[in-house]
Structure formats: C-alpha cells, structure tokens
Design a protein around this motif. Structure first.
Motif, PDB file in Angstrom:
ATOM      1  N   THR A 145      93.525 -15.132  98.365  1.00 14.76           N
ATOM      2  CA  THR A 145      94.092 -16.013  97.346  1.00 14.76           C
ATOM      3  C   THR A 145      95.464 -16.503  97.814  1.00 14.76           C
ATOM      4  O   THR A 145      96.268 -15.710  98.305  1.00 14.76           O
ATOM      5  CB  THR A 145      94.253 -15.234  96.026  1.00 14.76           C
ATOM      6  OG1 THR A 145      93.007 -14.624  95.703  1.00 14.76           O
ATOM      7  CG2 THR A 145      94.700 -16.144  94.890  1.00 14.76           C
ATOM      8  N   ILE A 146      95.710 -17.812  97.697  1.00 12.04           N
ATOM      9  CA  ILE A 146      97.061 -18.332  97.957  1.00 12.04           C
ATOM     10  C   ILE A 146      97.545 -19.042  96.695  1.00 12.04           C
ATOM     11  O   ILE A 146      96.804 -19.165  95.719  1.00 12.04           O
ATOM     12  CB  ILE A 146      97.115 -19.275  99.188  1.00 12.04           C
ATOM     13  CG1 ILE A 146      96.239 -20.517  98.988  1.00 12.04           C
ATOM     14  CG2 ILE A 146      96.717 -18.524 100.458  1.00 12.04           C
ATOM     15  CD1 ILE A 146      96.393 -21.557 100.113  1.00 12.04           C
ATOM     16  N   GLY A 147      98.787 -19.493  96.708  1.00 13.02           N
ATOM     17  CA  GLY A 147      99.369 -20.106  95.515  1.00 13.02           C
ATOM     18  C   GLY A 147      98.721 -21.443  95.187  1.00 13.02           C
ATOM     19  O   GLY A 147      98.316 -22.181  96.086  1.00 13.02           O
ATOM     20  N   HIS A 148      98.671 -21.771  93.909  1.00 17.08           N
ATOM     21  CA  HIS A 148      98.036 -23.015  93.477  1.00 17.08           C
ATOM     22  C   HIS A 148      98.942 -24.230  93.691  1.00 17.08           C
ATOM     23  O   HIS A 148      98.525 -25.361  93.428  1.00 17.08           O
ATOM     24  CB  HIS A 148      97.594 -22.922  92.017  1.00 17.08           C
ATOM     25  CG  HIS A 148      98.719 -22.749  91.050  1.00 17.08           C
ATOM     26  ND1 HIS A 148      99.046 -23.703  90.137  1.00 17.08           N
ATOM     27  CD2 HIS A 148      99.607 -21.743  90.881  1.00 17.08           C
ATOM     28  CE1 HIS A 148     100.078 -23.280  89.438  1.00 17.08           C
ATOM     29  NE2 HIS A 148     100.434 -22.099  89.862  1.00 17.08           N
ATOM     30  N   ASP A 165     100.746 -24.160  96.763  1.00 18.06           N
ATOM     31  CA  ASP A 165     100.959 -24.025  98.205  1.00 18.06           C
ATOM     32  C   ASP A 165     100.571 -25.339  98.902  1.00 18.06           C
ATOM     33  O   ASP A 165      99.531 -25.938  98.587  1.00 18.06           O
ATOM     34  CB  ASP A 165     100.067 -22.879  98.718  1.00 18.06           C
ATOM     35  CG  ASP A 165     100.424 -22.439 100.133  1.00 18.06           C
ATOM     36  OD1 ASP A 165     100.856 -21.288 100.289  1.00 18.06           O
ATOM     37  OD2 ASP A 165     100.257 -23.246 101.087  1.00 18.06           O
ATOM     38  N   PRO A 166     101.375 -25.805  99.851  1.00 16.33           N
ATOM     39  CA  PRO A 166     101.024 -27.078 100.514  1.00 16.33           C
ATOM     40  C   PRO A 166      99.621 -27.072 101.120  1.00 16.33           C
ATOM     41  O   PRO A 166      98.917 -28.087 101.078  1.00 16.33           O
ATOM     42  CB  PRO A 166     102.082 -27.216 101.622  1.00 16.33           C
ATOM     43  CG  PRO A 166     103.164 -26.253 101.297  1.00 16.33           C
ATOM     44  CD  PRO A 166     102.634 -25.249 100.322  1.00 16.33           C
ATOM     45  N   GLU A 167      99.196 -25.945 101.657  1.00 13.85           N
ATOM     46  CA  GLU A 167      97.850 -25.880 102.236  1.00 13.85           C
ATOM     47  C   GLU A 167      96.778 -25.950 101.150  1.00 13.85           C
ATOM     48  O   GLU A 167      95.703 -26.509 101.354  1.00 13.85           O
ATOM     49  CB  GLU A 167      97.679 -24.594 103.055  1.00 13.85           C
ATOM     50  CG  GLU A 167      98.309 -24.673 104.434  1.00 13.85           C
ATOM     51  CD  GLU A 167      97.652 -25.761 105.289  1.00 13.85           C
ATOM     52  OE1 GLU A 167      96.477 -25.618 105.628  1.00 13.85           O
ATOM     53  OE2 GLU A 167      98.331 -26.757 105.603  1.00 13.85           O
ATOM     54  N   PHE A 168      97.080 -25.371 100.002  1.00 16.58           N
ATOM     55  CA  PHE A 168      96.121 -25.432  98.897  1.00 16.58           C
ATOM     56  C   PHE A 168      96.018 -26.863  98.378  1.00 16.58           C
ATOM     57  O   PHE A 168      94.927 -27.355  98.079  1.00 16.58           O
ATOM     58  CB  PHE A 168      96.527 -24.482  97.771  1.00 16.58           C
ATOM     59  CG  PHE A 168      95.491 -24.388  96.687  1.00 16.58           C
ATOM     60  CD1 PHE A 168      94.294 -23.735  96.924  1.00 16.58           C
ATOM     61  CD2 PHE A 168      95.691 -24.975  95.451  1.00 16.58           C
ATOM     62  CE1 PHE A 168      93.313 -23.675  95.946  1.00 16.58           C
ATOM     63  CE2 PHE A 168      94.716 -24.920  94.466  1.00 16.58           C
ATOM     64  CZ  PHE A 168      93.528 -24.264  94.713  1.00 16.58           C
ATOM     65  N   THR A 214      96.984 -22.892  86.048  1.00 19.08           N
ATOM     66  CA  THR A 214      96.833 -22.286  87.366  1.00 19.08           C
ATOM     67  C   THR A 214      95.393 -22.489  87.813  1.00 19.08           C
ATOM     68  O   THR A 214      94.462 -22.001  87.168  1.00 19.08           O
ATOM     69  CB  THR A 214      97.197 -20.789  87.322  1.00 19.08           C
ATOM     70  OG1 THR A 214      98.525 -20.678  86.811  1.00 19.08           O
ATOM     71  CG2 THR A 214      97.140 -20.172  88.709  1.00 19.08           C
ATOM     72  N   ALA A 215      95.217 -23.227  88.897  1.00 16.37           N
ATOM     73  CA  ALA A 215      93.870 -23.545  89.365  1.00 16.37           C
ATOM     74  C   ALA A 215      93.130 -22.265  89.768  1.00 16.37           C
ATOM     75  O   ALA A 215      93.738 -21.321  90.264  1.00 16.37           O
ATOM     76  CB  ALA A 215      93.950 -24.491  90.560  1.00 16.37           C
ATOM     77  N   VAL A 249      91.787 -20.609  92.161  1.00 12.06           N
ATOM     78  CA  VAL A 249      91.913 -20.776  93.616  1.00 12.06           C
ATOM     79  C   VAL A 249      90.631 -20.401  94.367  1.00 12.06           C
ATOM     80  O   VAL A 249      90.073 -21.216  95.111  1.00 12.06           O
ATOM     81  CB  VAL A 249      93.113 -19.950  94.130  1.00 12.06           C
ATOM     82  CG1 VAL A 249      93.191 -19.976  95.643  1.00 12.06           C
ATOM     83  CG2 VAL A 249      94.413 -20.473  93.497  1.00 12.06           C
TER      84      VAL A 249
END
Lengths: 382, 382
Positions: B41-44, B46-49, B260-261, B263
């Motif tokens: 899981t990464i942040g919703h 986050d640039p990559e997300f 919050t998506a 993820v």
C-alpha cells in the motif's frame, strides 16, 4: 522515457515504489494483511464467506467494545460511514448539533445539510478539543435536537476530544450521538458501550493498518429505533440501513442480496483484526502511547514542537509546527525522494503550517519513529 | 468443532475454499489480479499513485470506448455507480423514464424517487429486452424528461438491450441517457461515444474479472453540464461529482483530498485492465460469444433450455430454466459441495425458476464450460 513516449507506450503492470507510510493514512500495511487480499475471490453469498462475515462482525464488536448486533464494515471509504450515519438518522427538518474543530467536523455539517437537516455549530479552534461546556450550552438552547455529532480523533489537527463526556451529554439531553472514530479505532480507547454512543463509524487505513476502502460502523438499539421510526425514506438506496442489513444481518439462507460485498478487501480487514487481537487491544493502545512519547522527545531534540497541548494529543496523529522560513513541501519531497518516507501536509486552516506525522497501526514501531525523526532533521537542514 | 466450540475459539486467519465462480458475479479472478492487490500500500496522494490513477482513467476510457475526460472508478460496489449517476443528474421534480425488465431497472426507479424525481416506468417482462417502441411512446408523452435510464445487460435475466437505439432515442428527444453497463463491460460491445451515452456505470467483478468493490463510471460533457447547472446541491456529499473530481481530475499538485482512494483495490483493477488489453477488447467479446455458443450446445445436450430468445441473449450471463420437478437449490448445493462450482440462483420474479450461469471474464474458458455442463448434468441426475 519522455512524457510523450510514455503517453504512447502501452500501459503495463503497476509496481508501487517502496514507501514507509507515516502520514495521516493509509498507514503501513503488514504483509500478512496484503497477502490476505490476494487469496482467491469467492462468492459473496458462499456459505464460507458468510461465516467469515459473521467473524468480521464479532471482531469489529470487540474492536469497538460493543455488543451492538449491528456492527459491520460498509463497502467504501470512511466518508461512506459518515454519510451512512447522517442519512439514516437525520430527516428533513431535524436539528443536529455539530462540533467543528477541524476539517471533518466541517464535513459533518455538509452531511447534515444535504440530508435536509439544520446544523447548529459548536466551533472550536483547529488543534483544540471540542469544548464540552459549549456543547452543553448549545444542547440547552437548540430546542429539539435529533443528534449530537462530533469527531473523536480529528485527523486534520491531531486533537482528541472527550467522547465519554460528549456521549453522556447526548444522553442527558435525550439526543442520539454520532461519533467519528476513523483515526481513533485501535489506537486509543474507543468504548462504544462504555460511552453509550449511538452511531459510530471508522476507517480501515488508520490504526487497523488495513488498505483503505472499508468503513466499519456500529449502531445502538436506540439508533436503529430512530431509523425504524423515520417518516421519510432514507435518501440513499445504497446506504439505507434497512436494505443493507438484509445482507449483513440475515442468517444463513435468509440473507438476501443488496450489493456485492468487496470480498478481497474484507479478507484484509479480517486478517488485520485477527492481528490486532493477537497483540491485544490494550497493548495496541499502549504501544501507540509509548512510541508517541518517544516521537515527541525526538522531535524536541531537533527543535520541533507539536501544535496540540499534551493533554489532548492523539498519539497516532502528530501535528508538528513547521519552523519559520522552512518550505514544508520541499521537506516532504526530500523525505519522499531520499528516504521513501511519506508524512502528511496540513489540511485546510493548517495548510503550510504543520506536518502531520502518523504513528498508526504498523507505522507505529521503534524503527519507524527513529528513522522518521533522523530523516526529518536531515531534510530540514538540507 | 461444534458450533458452541467454534463460538468460543479465538478467530483465526480466514482461508477461502477452492471455488470455480460461474454465477452472476464475482467472476473468477486471475492470480495476476489478486497478486496485484497484495502489492505494498502507498499513499493516495503519492506521485506514483497519481500516475497510476491517470493510467487507470485511460484504460477505462479504452474499455468504455470513450474519450470522456471524466472516466474513473468510484470507491464502492456497482450500486454506488448507479446512485452516483442518479443523485448527480436528477433534481427534485425531474422526470426520468426508467426501463424496467429485471431487478436492476427496479433499483433505478428507487434511485430516481429517493433523489426526489418522478420515475415514468416502461415495463417489459423479465427475460425480454427493453422495447424501444414503448420507450419512444413514453418519451413522447412524458413532457420534459431529464433522463432516460436503462440496463444494457440485465444480470437478473440475461437479456441484452439495444443500447445504441435507446441512446439515439434519448438524443432525439433531447434527454440524457443513463446506462447500466455493470455486466456488459468487457464481455459485449460497450460503445459509449458510438452510442452517445451520457452517464454510464459498471462494476469490476463481472467481465473485468477483478474482485468486487469498485464502480467504473464515465460522464459526457452534456452530463457534466447538467450537473454544473443544478439549482440544488447534490444530496450526497460522498457522490458529489464536483467534489470527487477535485481528486480524480486534478493534475499533480492541484489534486485535492476528497476521500482516501482504495489503493490496493485500484492496483487490482489496473492489472485486470492491462490483461484485458493484452487479450484485446474485441478478442474478449469474441471469446465470450464463442464459449456461450459452446455452453448452449452443451446445455441442450443435457436437456436444458435458456430463458432468453437467442437474439437477445447475453453471452456472459445465461439464465437456464430449471426442469420441472427439480429442486434448484439442491442442485446448486451438489455443485458447490462436490465440485466447488458456484452457479447463481434466480432473483426476484425468477427465483426458483432459473439458474444463472456466468461466463464472465476469466470464468469464460473452455475448461470451465465443459466442466460446468458435465457437473450440472450429473447434479441434476443425482
């Protein structure tokens, strides 16, 4: 690849970067929990799935400290839990006293108004807890009040409010209580039956350390009676408790179809709750408190202060004042690019003024606290 | 363990049984897709997300065959997509022509009414497609109509309606079209721009073969203009397009927080769409058609008939008449217990009268068709 080349290339599998999540959520997810979501999908009416649903309800009752029969996860983000509470309990013309001491209290007001209700606001500064005396004054003067709504743990500010006192006030003035426990559940005591709270919602991506996407909720018998006594239909078909419960409350064959449950997401929540009780709920609270204390000492050591007074601080969500002359966005980018550490920006009134450091669930460990403080100190210097 | 022993035992990790999913959804999920959901899981934000979100929007545009800018997955089940279309487009007092030829048309009526609108129903028998001539008569006589709503692929009956003709009627009478493409997307042609459809929603757990829990939607410029021109706020905060788009439509730093998506669920959808385009969308349609034909031949061989006339059959969802004297529930239990095969029961008016055999996405393979027919034949005999 240039941007243009990337645009024309076929889209391939996504591999997320390696991150340490220390923002306001999602929190770090344990590999056991992500692995659970990768188990084979089965039918949402499969007898084995129904058995897991029953276990989930029981695990959530234990997490919320309630015996409420109606305790289950809604199939959407925490804001779905919020909306479910308001659209089921509030009818057009109802008055709701809404405590607003951060971004999420503001959302509650929106929810009341969109359900046709009238919101009586009790405002407190961002970073302060809800003022219980002001709430009592509002309840005294507002006439017939359908519900008192407040945020237990304000994710936008890091302030913890006195849920026991506020729920007791609701009881004293004969009104229902609606409690946002999105960031509190699993990290600090949430005592639904102890408080006598009526409608409580949470999220999975905070101290439960599960991926985002589900909203555990619990409703008291008084709340359910209020739903049953409604004069108007619930404005949302999706969130109408009467309909949802035909799926979540039914037993065995009597269970009827409402929506298709998010099967794999529920596997994850089940596993994260199993892990919570392996540690023990009280042990989890103690860990959050202990490592918060360690974080505060570390931050002090690099010259940083917290926004919230010690007595009202959420251990799991720390709003740290940005020192004068520092570009807070640049510091967060350094942390992300150099260390793969994500911390949060300020929201709303606190944008640009604070960082939000989350110590939630799996993010709350010795190594994360130590690394975060050291990296933050370096990033500020650089 | 007895029931009582089980009740007192601590709850441990859940291991789902080994199933073959040939019901009305969820469909079989490829291990690549479940594995994607297990990625960290990464942040919703986050640039990559955010980059992955942009890819997801593009993949969904290709799946829906549209260039609609506003094309994205909502964070909930297909019924969330349905509700989002109605609460954004329907204002109190608006008239909506609703085509009802199965369970999901009935839900559309509920959605219109809960949004304060008036539903003018065009009813057709369960198992028949929507009658285009009757719809035109309703549009002619209903006065000012805000939208025409219909189900492209009725999951409750297995009937496919003529979406091109119905959307053309909406255009002819100057009204918006709302299309349920939950079961059709990926399995039969869905041509959002070709039809000129205005608001279309789908689900992930059907022909996209992704776990349930997300609802891809797409909105035309005309639909967005109608939302922008509303006189009243959207009754749902969670589903208010104006708010959601600040998160899904924003670019880079301008993207603002709404919810919050989910993820990890989005990782799965991304992977399932990558797989869909590896096969090719037209190839997927052809596979569904070819194996449906094989299923029909196989069912005929064991004496079973389909409910829907050949011209209107959904290849991916086959309603099979239960022969006289057969206990349909018993047959499904034998299939589940002996073979681990799940097929669906009839819904609503068709309960007890049909089975629903899904050949959706990964469930639609030579081996599944052959196994299902053979096992069903045996189960009926036994």
């Amino acid at each position: 690849m240039t941007t243009a080349e990337r645009r024309n290339a076929p889209i391939t599998s996504f591999t997320p970067p390696d991150r340490i999540l220390m923002g306001p959520g999602p929190s770090q997810v344990h590999p056991r929990v992500t692995a659970a979501s990768a188990r084979p999908t089965i039918g949402h009416l499969d007898p084995e799935f129904v058995r897991m649903m029953d276990e989930l309800k029981e695990l959530l009752r234990q997490a919320f400290r309630t015996r409420n029969d109606v305790t289950f996860p809604l199939p959407g983000p925490g804001s779905m839990g919020m909306e479910a509470c308001f659209v089921n309990l509030v009818e057009p013309g109802d008055t709701v006293v809404v405590c607003r001491n951060g971004a999420f209290g503001g959302r509650m007001k929106e929810n009341v108004e969109r359900a046709g209700g009238k919101a009586v606001l009790v405002d407190d500064d961002w970073g302060k807890p809800v003022d219980v005396a002001k709430v009592e004054a509002a309840l005294k003067s507002a006439g017939t009040v359908k519900a008192l709504a407040f945020v237990h743990a304000e994710t936008s500010t890091g302030a913890l409010s006195d849920a026991a006192a506020l729920c007791a006030l609701a009881k004293k003035y004969g009104t229902l209580s609606i409690v946002d426990a999105v960031t509190s559940l699993g990290g600090v005591p949430v005592e639904v039956d102890g408080w006598g709270a009526d409608a409580v919602y949470s999220g999975t991506q905070k101290c439960l350390s599960c991926p985002p996407g589900l909203s555990p909720v619990t409703f008291s018998e008084a709340a359910l009676a209020a739903v049953a006594k409604r004069k108007t239909p619930v404005q949302s078909w999706l969130l109408d408790l009467n309909l949802i419960l035909s799926y979540w409350r039914g037993t065995g064959g009597a269970r009827s179809y409402h929506h298709t449950a998010p099967v794999n997401a529920l596997y994850s929540l089940h596993e994260s709750l199993v892990m919570l009780f392996e540690e023990g709920l009280e042990n989890s609270w103690a860990r959050h408190r202990r490592l918060h204390d360690k974080l505060v000492v570390g931050l002090k050591g690099i010259g940083l202060e917290l926004l919230v007074e010690p007595a009202h601080r959420l251990p799991q969500l720390n709003t740290v004042k940005v020192p004068a002359g520092i570009d807070e966005g640049k510091v967060r980018r350094v942390l992300l690019d150099r260390y793969g550490i994500e911390i949060g920006a300020g929201l709303g009134a606190l944008a640009g003024k604070v960082w939000r450091i989350g110590l939630m669930g799996q993010s709350c460990s010795e190594r994360h606290v130590t690394l975060c403080v050291t990296a933050l100190g370096e990033a500020i210097k650089s």
